[in-house]
Scaffold this motif. Structure first.
Motif, PDB file in Angstrom:
ATOM      1  N   SER A 173       0.740  -1.310   0.018  1.00 49.22           N
ATOM      2  CA  SER A 173      -0.036   0.137   0.060  1.00 49.22           C
ATOM      3  C   SER A 173       0.835   1.296   0.010  1.00 49.22           C
ATOM      4  O   SER A 173       1.663   1.343   0.382  1.00 49.22           O
ATOM      5  N   TYR A 174       0.217   2.455  -0.537  1.00 45.31           N
ATOM      6  CA  TYR A 174       0.879   3.679  -0.476  1.00 45.31           C
ATOM      7  C   TYR A 174       1.087   4.163   0.952  1.00 45.31           C
ATOM      8  O   TYR A 174       2.008   4.876   1.060  1.00 45.31           O
ATOM      9  N   LEU A 191       6.164   6.380  -3.614  1.00 43.57           N
ATOM     10  CA  LEU A 191       4.975   6.508  -4.293  1.00 43.57           C
ATOM     11  C   LEU A 191       5.277   7.253  -5.795  1.00 43.57           C
ATOM     12  O   LEU A 191       4.729   6.962  -6.807  1.00 43.57           O
ATOM     13  N   ASP A 192       5.780   8.315  -5.705  1.00 43.84           N
ATOM     14  CA  ASP A 192       5.982   8.974  -7.017  1.00 43.84           C
ATOM     15  C   ASP A 192       7.310   9.793  -6.934  1.00 43.84           C
ATOM     16  O   ASP A 192       8.197   9.724  -5.869  1.00 43.84           O
ATOM     17  N   THR A 198       4.861  -3.350  -7.229  1.00 38.54           N
ATOM     18  CA  THR A 198       3.566  -2.063  -7.222  1.00 38.54           C
ATOM     19  C   THR A 198       2.862  -2.084  -5.940  1.00 38.54           C
ATOM     20  O   THR A 198       3.140  -2.659  -5.130  1.00 38.54           O
ATOM     21  N   ASP A 218      -2.427   2.830  -4.830  1.00 36.38           N
ATOM     22  CA  ASP A 218      -2.335   4.359  -4.318  1.00 36.38           C
ATOM     23  C   ASP A 218      -3.516   4.528  -3.689  1.00 36.38           C
ATOM     24  O   ASP A 218      -4.443   3.874  -3.356  1.00 36.38           O
ATOM     25  N   GLN A 219      -3.955   6.050  -3.423  1.00 35.64           N
ATOM     26  CA  GLN A 219      -5.126   6.359  -2.625  1.00 35.64           C
ATOM     27  C   GLN A 219      -6.315   6.110  -3.354  1.00 35.64           C
ATOM     28  O   GLN A 219      -7.395   5.852  -2.505  1.00 35.64           O
ATOM     29  N   ASN A 220      -6.351   6.020  -4.579  1.00 43.51           N
ATOM     30  CA  ASN A 220      -7.425   5.219  -5.373  1.00 43.51           C
ATOM     31  C   ASN A 220      -7.678   3.915  -5.565  1.00 43.51           C
ATOM     32  O   ASN A 220      -8.453   3.529  -6.438  1.00 43.51           O
ATOM     33  N   ARG A 255       0.599   0.993  -8.523  1.00 44.70           N
ATOM     34  CA  ARG A 255       1.348   1.997  -9.051  1.00 44.70           C
ATOM     35  C   ARG A 255       2.851   1.594  -8.970  1.00 44.70           C
ATOM     36  O   ARG A 255       3.141   1.009  -7.907  1.00 44.70           O
TER      37      ARG A 255
END
Lengths: 600, 600
Positions: B126-127, B167-168, B456, B459-461, B465
């Motif tokens: 999880s993020y 995450l990014d 991966t 993400d929040q949604n 990712r």
């Protein structure tokens, strides 16, 4: 030291890993201490690495106290030193071998006798430099045929290995004793109960050899103890040899048809019915069982050997392997029998193994006959003993076959199992058996390595003398598994304070901000007091999950800040005993400190 | 901590080891810190291991301060993860490969991107678990073609490698900066002066990449700096590409006999005499030098390539190799020329490399012609530039050959040397050059490894990712050599306090028992005060030898107890500066403590 569960690299598992057989392996994986990278090769996660570091620190301190100096050898080593001692070959398939880009041979060292010998040869030259004790804590490699039980038998593992260098055997004894004493202190401090047993030397050479075993039902080593204080690894137990027997009144051997005797019990029954002894009934111990095994020598050569033992005993493959080192031993397979048609399965007797009364693998001209195999006997089969055994023909046995009179063998071998009640070899009474995990091993190497590698010093008279060496190992990564094996219950791990990844596991439960504030204050206070804190500060995790994690992780003191806070109290629980107190929140840090100290 | 020279496992050497080229290597061996076990593989002796431990401790502390969590991977790893990222092949002969007893492929890890990626994939999903920074201090293996300079470029060496997971890209930048800041603190604490330079990524993938270099004349890396603040490893310097040139008034190319032009200087002289340019004189920079090199690709394939550079520059093989990674580059040999008779040594020109104006390795049907080689140009050779170069016939050159008009190539390559005075690619002024030792490297890996291995997180949604990764290395064993290189003089080592094997080297001289008693008292007092003492208590060693050893070993404060004792004084000397004081014996411990503190 404060670790927060909200950011700690940790994921606990509900289910046991599928490849885990023993509790320590299951729990160390489930509790997120280690992860498997390949068979017998493990990754250390943060909590596991902390336990490992504490074990290493204890070992280092006690080595320093014993006057040992730390050095560090490479794991990747050239072939040549191991060639000089023949271990390049002797290690057989247990050695990881590789070539570099120039096609030179290298190995991943399973142990470092050669390198320690050479570095002392490089630096020292006089008796004045001795005695000397060196050690390292280092990653070692052994390509085990059967890696198992997680860290207990791995292919990449961490050992402390120490080596002593002395001018003579007398001085060596003091150096050996200093290491042996250090080992007692190490295992005592770690909280590992141990037994010191006499051991075999395996491929290490040398004479005196003792193992430190941690008694455990899942241990790979079986050891024996007698009321009189004898203790030995079962592989090192020697069989008391009975006196020769007068066989002058035993009738001549006779071969008989023995249909319907598929087992030793049926054979004994038939014997008592049809060929009764005048003196007493035949028993299973009067049958001679011949077991075919295949040895694989380090050079790859396969040898079929027949082992003769009394019919009331089994062949113990590990004892046999220790006796026949450096060969690896396994049950003979179909191909081995096909190569030896003279071995009639179920009816193998000394008759098939050679002419009566003569070394049977030798033809009369002294050459070994094709298909002939070596025949090795249990030491109890002394001259004059009287046997029932196979007649080398299907459905037939030979009776009244007398050792020495009717057959001989190529020698004796310690291959029969050792049983509770057997006599100790030193006459100190009947043996009892138990299992243990080998945690340490101390060896007198004598001059085997100094001779092979030319390590001499000049003595007081200017004469070159071979240095007397000793070798001493502790399984450092294995100790983590042995501790987990010794300290756990059905809910999880129960580490002793000396090796626990933290002293206290602080659990904040519920959603009340005051709880987290109080827990933060306790965490900060404990950290200031030098207490190592694992703080479960996770916000969206249920109390049940947090408690289960605390049980699984096994930190010795658990503090729960939760509902009681409304009444001004927190709970302080000892993980192993379950003893729980409620204490005023203001006293929490003090009580934790006391509790941790009381558990040391 | 008190070490006595009388029992310390140490032998200092008068002579430099024969295989040592650089001062740090010579001194570390002579002073008994390390010993060579095999090419590029070293044993750590007690004093060396102490320095190493101090370096590790600084690294660990700063990693913890940066929020990195320590784990530990095996060195022996299965092939599969490295196959997934293609590095099993890309590493070529630099990778130590081996097989286990079941014939499965393994490697000795040169770096652990794959394993870190997989362990995060194993534990996290999880993020919310990110950002995460993990590190290890671990033994790594690289089968260097040319191991050199002792610990500076070894085949078994110790690295700290850290990895960040975000995450990014934006979050990654913060994680990258935290590691970069930690590196600044580490090298500052160790006392290693450093420069941060832009670097290439080599076989590591990713985009942003910076190196921490310790300036040193024996460094293997050359770096550049501009007045405007540009700094880069010379391998990462890009050449500013000049604009195209109008060549409309350049006459047609013409081939001429040019006897007696064995060098570029003589060729230029002949050109100016016989074929003068109207606008200005020809210079070496107007000649086009074509250099034949051989590439070895990881799969073992050998490729001959021609590199065209202006005649006033040399081909820099390391820059070329960085540009052509993962190929290894060397000068072409006789066999390469024999395989390519079209390459006329000394007279190679674009003519031999293909038809004018067409991609020359391609035949008209699109197939590559036998014997054809790729032709790669320096970026300065832009369309319209006018050249003198070989005419592919012995003794002849071609003049007024115009790039784009008369020849093209297969592409450009950064292969020419970088020189002091060259323009920085960002326009920040002329470059100056220096050499340095690469001590640290920070990389943005992007999603190269998470993509290859499927790492991966949701993400929040709730969307999967790819995790953005970074990789960060410190050469831990190399740091010991870099420190020795930075801190020594002609008499020996001059360690900073932070990494010295001891704080004070206490020397007792002469045969007077009172001297040894006083020295023992100082040693005991200093130890009590938490000062690490190396005490030269040897009885039959001359003062000269003791002093020479003290200079060689390089402990920062030297205390001499000797003749002055009769007057109640001892000498306290700072090893590096030579500053010496006589102090009353009763004040010795206090002065030593002050002096050590003043040097921190």
């Amino acid at each position: 030291m404060l670790m927060r569960m909200s950011s700690l690299f940790l994921r606990t598992l509900r289910d046991d890993p599928v490849d885990a057989e023993v509790d320590s392996h299951k729990l160390l994986v489930r509790a997120g201490y280690i992860r498997r990278a390949a068979p017998g090769i493990y990754t250390w996660l943060p909590l596991g690495l902390r336990v490992l570091a504490k074990v290493k620190a204890v070992v280092r301190e006690e080595m320093a106290a014993a006057g040992a100096q730390e050095i560090h050898f490479p794991a990747l080593l050239p072939r040549e030193p191991y060639e000089a001692t023949n271990r390049w070959t002797e290690y057989g398939p247990n050695l990881f071998r590789l070539k570099d880009r120039r096609e030179n041979d290298y190995l991943l060292a399973p142990t470092h006798e050669e390198m320690f010998t050479l570095v002392v040869k490089d630096l020292y030259s006089s008796y004045k430099d001795l005695p000397l004790t060196l050690f390292q804590i280092q990653t070692k490699y052994r390509d085990e045929a059967r890696p198992r039980a997680g860290l207990l038998r791995g292919r990449e593992f961490i050992m402390k290995d120490a080596y002593t260098f002395d001018l003579d055997a007398e001085s060596h004894r003091a150096s050996y004793q200093a290491q042996r004493d250090a080992y007692e202190r190490i295992f005592t401090r770690l909280g590992l109960p141990y037994v010191i047993v006499t051991a075999t030397s395996g491929a290490m050479g040398g004479s005196r050899s003792e193992e430190f075993l941690v008694p455990s039902p899942i241990g790979e080593d079986t050891f024996v103890r007698s009321p009189g204080g004898y203790a030995a690894n079962v592989e090192a137990v020697t069989t008391p040899v009975p006196p020769d027997v007068d066989a002058s009144d035993v009738p001549a051997a006779h071969v008989e048809d023995t249909p319907d005797t598929p087992t030793i019990a049926t054979l004994v029954a038939v014997a008592n019915e049809r060929f009764p002894r005048p003196d007493r009934a035949w028993t299973a111990a009067d049958t001679l069982k011949n077991v075919v095994v295949a040895l694989t020598w380090p050079d790859g050569r396969r040898e079929v050997v027949v082992i003769g033992v009394p019919g009331d005993r089994e062949v113990d493959m590990k004892r046999l392997e220790a006796s026949l080192a450096p060969a690896e031993v396994e049950q003979a397979g179909e191909a081995d029998f096909a190569a030896h048609p003279e071995l009639v399965k179920g009816y193998i007797g000394p008759g098939a193994l050679g002419p009566n009364g003569a070394p049977r693998t030798l033809a009369e001209d002294g050459t070994i006959t094709a298909g002939a195999v070596r025949y090795l006997l249990d030491p109890r089969i002394v001259p004059g003993t009287r046997w029932i055994t196979g007649a080398d023909q299907p459905g037939r046995h030979v009776f009244d076959l007398v050792a020495g009179r009717d057959f001989t063998a190529d020698g004796t071998v310690e291959g029969a199992d050792v049983r509770a009640g057997d006599s100790a070899p030193d006459g100190s009474g009947p043996l009892e058996l138990a299992r243990g995990i080998e945690m340490g091993h101390v060896f007198d190497l004598g001059t085997k390595y100094s001779q092979a590698l030319g390590l001499t010093v000049l003595d007081q008279n200017g004469k070159a003398r071979l240095v007397h060496m000793g070798s001493y190992g502790v399984g450092v990564s294995r100790a983590v598994a042995a501790l987990a094996e010794a300290y756990h219950d059905d809910k999880g791990l129960t580490w002793p304070v000396a090796v626990a990844p933290a002293h206290v596991h602080l659990v904040a439960t519920g959603r009340d901000e005051a709880v987290f504030e109080a827990a933060e204050a306790i965490a900060a206070g404990a950290e200031l007091a030098g207490i190592e804190v694992l703080y479960d500060d996770r916000r969206k995790v249920s109390p049940g999950v947090k408690f289960a994690d605390a049980e699984l992780l096994g930190v010795p003191v658990v503090v729960v800040v939760g509902r009681g806070l409304a009444d001004g109290v927190v709970e302080v629980r000892q993980r192993a005993s379950g003893v729980t107190r409620e204490v005023p929140v203001a006293e929490a840090v003090g009580v934790v400190a006391e509790t941790v100290d009381s558990l040391r």
